[in-house]
Write an enzyme that holds these catalytic residues in place. Structure first.
Site, PDB file in Angstrom:
ATOM      1  N   GLU A   1       0.876  -1.165   0.000  1.00  0.00           N
ATOM      2  CA  GLU A   1       0.000   0.000   0.000  1.00  0.00           C
ATOM      3  C   GLU A   1       0.908   1.208   0.000  1.00  0.00           C
ATOM      4  O   GLU A   1       1.522   1.514   1.029  1.00  0.00           O
ATOM      5  CB  GLU A   1      -0.879   0.016   1.256  1.00  0.00           C
ATOM      6  CG  GLU A   1      -2.000  -0.989   1.227  1.00  0.00           C
ATOM      7  CD  GLU A   1      -3.020  -0.648   0.177  1.00  0.00           C
ATOM      8  OE1 GLU A   1      -3.208   0.547  -0.109  1.00  0.00           O
ATOM      9  OE2 GLU A   1      -3.630  -1.575  -0.387  1.00  0.00           O
TER      10      GLU A   1
ATOM     11  N   CYS B   1      -2.839   8.926   2.940  1.00  0.00           N
ATOM     12  CA  CYS B   1      -2.444   8.437   1.620  1.00  0.00           C
ATOM     13  C   CYS B   1      -3.501   8.682   0.554  1.00  0.00           C
ATOM     14  O   CYS B   1      -3.181   8.798  -0.620  1.00  0.00           O
ATOM     15  CB  CYS B   1      -2.093   6.948   1.687  1.00  0.00           C
ATOM     16  SG  CYS B   1      -3.414   5.931   2.341  1.00  0.00           S
TER      17      CYS B   1
END
Lengths: 458, 406
Positions: B209, B243
């Site tokens: 990720e 993010c």
């Protein structure tokens, strides 16, 4: 990449047209394919038709039959907050994918992945194996004229040029081959953060319990072992059984081999050859382990190795140190099922675990207490033919899975999508600052996932 | 390797079959739930110390999300674990054909510092549910949370099967020399490459990720004030250290003129006239990160915010205009409370701009016109997509969350 960004491969009509063209390639070039494979490996036409052409056509039909369903947006459950929104998974292609194929099934292990990649809307670079030279040449000359050259290309390359090819950035890499090259491919992919699928190999153990129909077992194991002269990633590599079972199994195997190939398999039209001299020498060297009880004959010029069975083996013998990938079946004796399971678990995880027993409990025990890419009870190879089962390895035998819809999914990026309304702002204010305990309480209540009653025990 | 013994110990536990029964997994997950409940105040304290995270944000984005994943998992585990029977062909009609859900074995979860509880425990929940043994490596940058997790979490979980390792960059590199059966990494693309290269040596599958610059296209047909609020919320939550935050806006010059006052109003609504005094606005996690983000302000022109306080690691909610594609702020993920606006002539120009960059984790479009939304969705590629809001797609557990490309 430019072709992909242009969106050319997205419409369903385009993908269907490409897939149908691939089908025409398989039909129109069938004789040439069989000839090339015969030249490369002495593969019997029956085996080539089955494991190369037939498997591809099945995959093709499955893709064409289901593509409109597979590409659809998949709508998903919504929570309370998103009741009026659109929530779905969009099936996006990755982009430009690289497929590297091995030599043992040079058609189906190149075109099988290609079918899924094209169905998923990708552009593809194909790298067939340079070891099966005739097949490589046929593919390089004939295949490109069937497919859109803007979006599918075929590259012929040896080891060095493949290393250079891997320096490029691909959006997905699908590699079928051995673990050591698998590491090289994954390391190259890591430089670009490219996801990979690795179909590798291993030593697939085959546990034969004392309660079984010995002759049926012998036939099924012999078929799986000697198909394509043992050059099958899912082939049973070695047998684990009791000493008593070995005594029954060896004559049963002898009978099965004779039934299949006659008394001199060298003159049978139904038994393949080793693909090349290097491989022939590698497999031949493995014969120096244990004791030959069936077969053992070799002919270097023909690259012929007879269907062979070895006994009196130690785990440290050469034949137990690497994947055999040849027509040699090793038998190792164990006291009982527990010992067999321990033996299997002390080694790298294989692509397949096989267990033969009339007792379901035994089969289930082996299944539960081992870890492998796939599993088959009471037969060999057959689980590979069922496209509704995912096919792939674990640990040293690989990562990722494919066949049927799983191939489409492998080459698809599942993009989570949420489409909300421009208005209806009142609800959103609860999450904005200035924060308060009251707001927190409401937001939580609106999005809470409550724990339901006790779980049902399996 | 200093952790070799630990990994063998966990692997032996996995081989023993200890983590397989459903009762075991449920017990471990429920213990994890108790960790969250019993240490809630300490979690709030630690995140406040590390990043001055507002308790509301911690409750929502760290604790509540973990609790939801936990409950969702416990509610469905029975179904998820079952053998999945598949269609048979006529040859196998009388046979049993099914997919068995096997654990991988010993998995490594490396967590980042921006949501140090959520992004460590949510993967953990799945790993436990699937029957694996787990080594957790919380971020050493969010020090107080690291210490809390290292001290308290092991008391709740079975020490034979779950371990927390504290490690800086060097020791993490040594840790990665061990063979794991799966590695789950959340962090930056450059470290992602290092993790994947280490995994390649053992043929270990990975989930990475990472991050990127999430574009946010605002079309001319929209409710400007709503857009401003939703974009500001997504950008300034956790002081921009998210993010999936919108990283930059693409819009027409006309839209920019309307958007700026709307953003100014939204920021004032949220944080008051001096955000440094608002209890609802976080801080940058460390001095190094503060300096990095501060340097990005030298791009374009500040039209909102721009104030800083190095000692407090405070950077005001900031909007920049007149930003060029080759400015510093457009070269890396901002990961701070700065929103640059770049003007484009049309939606097609926006799409071309987006496609010329690395593929982002999230892609945002604001438009009342469905056609515009669909056009952007169809002609771009990103991890996830959200129209007419920011971040929210990440909160729906029925949607897969992840990246593509870098």
């Amino acid at each position: 990449r430019a072709a992909w960004v242009s969106g050319k491969t997205r419409p369903m009509e385009y993908r269907v047209a490409q897939l149908e063209a691939l089908g025409r390639f398989l039909d129109e070039k069938k004789e040439d394919i069989l000839e090339a494979i015969a030249l490369d490996m002495g593969k019997p036409p029956f085996e080539a038709e089955l494991s190369e052409i037939f498997l591809c056509k099945n995959e093709l039909h499955e893709a064409l039959n289901n593509l409109s369903h597979w590409v659809k947006d998949q709508h998903v459950d919504r929570n309370l907050v998103m009741q009026l929104d659109s929530t779905f998974i969009r099936k996006d292609p990755y982009g430009v994918v690289l497929i590297i194929a091995p030599w043992n099934c040079p058609i189906s292990l190149l075109l099988g992945p290609l079918i899924g990649a094209v169905a998923a809307g990708n552009c593809v670079i194909l790298k067939p194996s340079e070891v099966t030279k005739n097949t490589e040449r046929l593919m390089a000359e004939a295949l490109p004229s069937y497919l859109d050259k803007d979006c599918v290309a075929l590259v012929t390359a040896g080891v060095q040029e493949t290393t250079r090819l891997l320096e490029n950035k691909f959006d997905y890499i699908f590699y079928t081959g051995n673990p050591s090259v698998g590491r090289i491919v994954m390391a190259a992919a890591a430089k670009h953060l490219t996801p990979v699928m690795l179909e590798l190999g291993g030593k697939n153990p085959c546990y034969v319990c004392d309660t079984c129909d010995v002759q049926n077992v012998a036939r099924r194991v012999a078929w799986g072992r000697f198909f394509n002269a043992g050059q099958t990633c899912a082939g049973p590599d070695y047998v684990l059984c009791s000493a008593e079972m070995q005594e029954k199994l060896v004559p049963a195997l002898r009978k099965a081999i004779t039934d299949f190939y006659g008394f001199n398999p060298r003159v049978s039209p139904d038994f393949a050859r080793i693909v090349g001299d290097t491989h022939f020498q590698r497999v031949q060297a493995l014969l120096r382990s244990g004791r030959v009880v069936i077969g053992g004959q070799t002919d270097e010029k023909e690259r012929y190795i007879a269907p062979t069975v070895l006994v009196d083996l130690q785990p440290s013998d050469p034949v137990m140190q690497e994947e055999i990938f040849g027509p040699i079946l090793s038998i190792i004796t164990v006291a009982n099922m527990d010992e067999a399971i321990d033996f299997i678990n002390s080694r790298e995880r294989p692509l397949v675990v096989y267990a033969f027993s009339s007792d379901d409990k035994v089969v289930n025990q082996v299944l539960e207490r081992t870890s492998s890419g796939g599993f088959c009870g009471n037969d060999t190879l057959m689980h590979v033919m069922l496209t509704s089962l995912p096919f792939g390895g674990i640990g040293n035998s690989g990562l990722g899975m494919y066949h049927g819809k799983f191939t489409f999914d492998t080459f698809t990026h599942h993009r989570g999508c949420l489409h909300r309304n421009m208005g209806r702002e009142a609800l959103n204010t609860l999450r904005y600052p200035p924060y308060s305990q009251q707001k927190l309480g409401i937001v939580r209540a609106a999005s809470e996932v409550k724990r339901k009653g006790a779980c049902t025990l399996l | 390797s200093p952790h070799a013994d630990l990994v063998s110990h966990l692997r032996a536990a996995w081989l023993s079959g200890k983590t397989r029964p459903m009762e075991y997994r449920v017990a471990q997950l429920e213990a994890l739930g108790r960790f969250l409940d019993e240490n809630k105040q300490d979690i709030l304290k630690a995140t406040a110390l590390d990043m001055r995270k507002p308790p509301f944000e911690v409750e929502l984005s760290e604790i509540f999300i973990c609790r939801s994943e936990l409950n969702h998992t416990l509610n469905h585990l029975g179904t998820w674990m079952k053998d999945e029977h598949v269609e048979k062909n006529w040859v196998t009609q009388l046979d049993s054909a099914f997919i068995r859900k096997d654990p991988y074995g010993v998995v490594l979860i490396i967590g980042p510092w921006n949501y140090p509880i959520n992004l460590l425990l949510v993967p953990l929940i799945g790993a436990i549910a699937a029957g694996n043994c787990v080594v957790m490596k919380p971020s050493e940058i969010s020090r107080n949370v690291e210490r809390l997790v290292a001290e308290m979490l092991p008391r709740y979980l079975d020490k034979d099967c779950f371990a927390v390792v504290t490690a800086g960059v060097e020791e993490t590199t040594r840790l990665l020399e061990n063979k794991f059966d799966y590695i789950f990494f959340t962090g930056s693309p450059s470290v992602g490459k290092i993790v994947m290269a280490a995994a390649a040596k053992h043929l270990t599958p990975v989930t990475l990720e990472l991050g990127g610059k999430n574009p946010c296209y605002v079309s001319d047909t929209c409710d400007v004030q709503n857009v401003a609020r939703r974009v500001a919320w997504g950008r300034f939550f956790n002081a921009g250290q998210t993010c999936v935050a919108p990283d930059y806006v693409l819009c027409s010059a006309e839209m920019q003129e309307k958007l700026l006052p709307a953003l100014r109003e939204a920021i004032a609504e949220f944080y008051g006239s001096n955000p440094q005094e608002s209890p609802d606005f976080a801080r940058i996690v460390g001095d190094k990160q503060f300096q990095r983000v501060q340097a990005l302000l030298r791009s374009g022109r500040v039209v909102i915010g721009g104030q800083m306080d190095a000692q407090a690691r405070y950077i005001a909610p900031t909007v920049l205009v007149d930003v060029q594609q080759d400015d510093p702020i457009m070269q890396e993920e901002i990961f701070g409370p700065i929103l640059p606006i770049l003007t484009v002539a049309s939606v097609d120009d926006a799409i071309a701009f987006i496609n010329a960059q690395e593929r982002p984790l999230a892609l945002y479009v604001f438009s009342s016109c469905k056609k515009v939304v669909n056009r952007v969705l169809e002609r771009t590629s990103s991890g996830g997509f959200c129209a007419n809001d920011t971040i929210m797609h990440m909160t729906l557990t029925s949607l897969p969350f992840g990246g593509i490309g870098t």
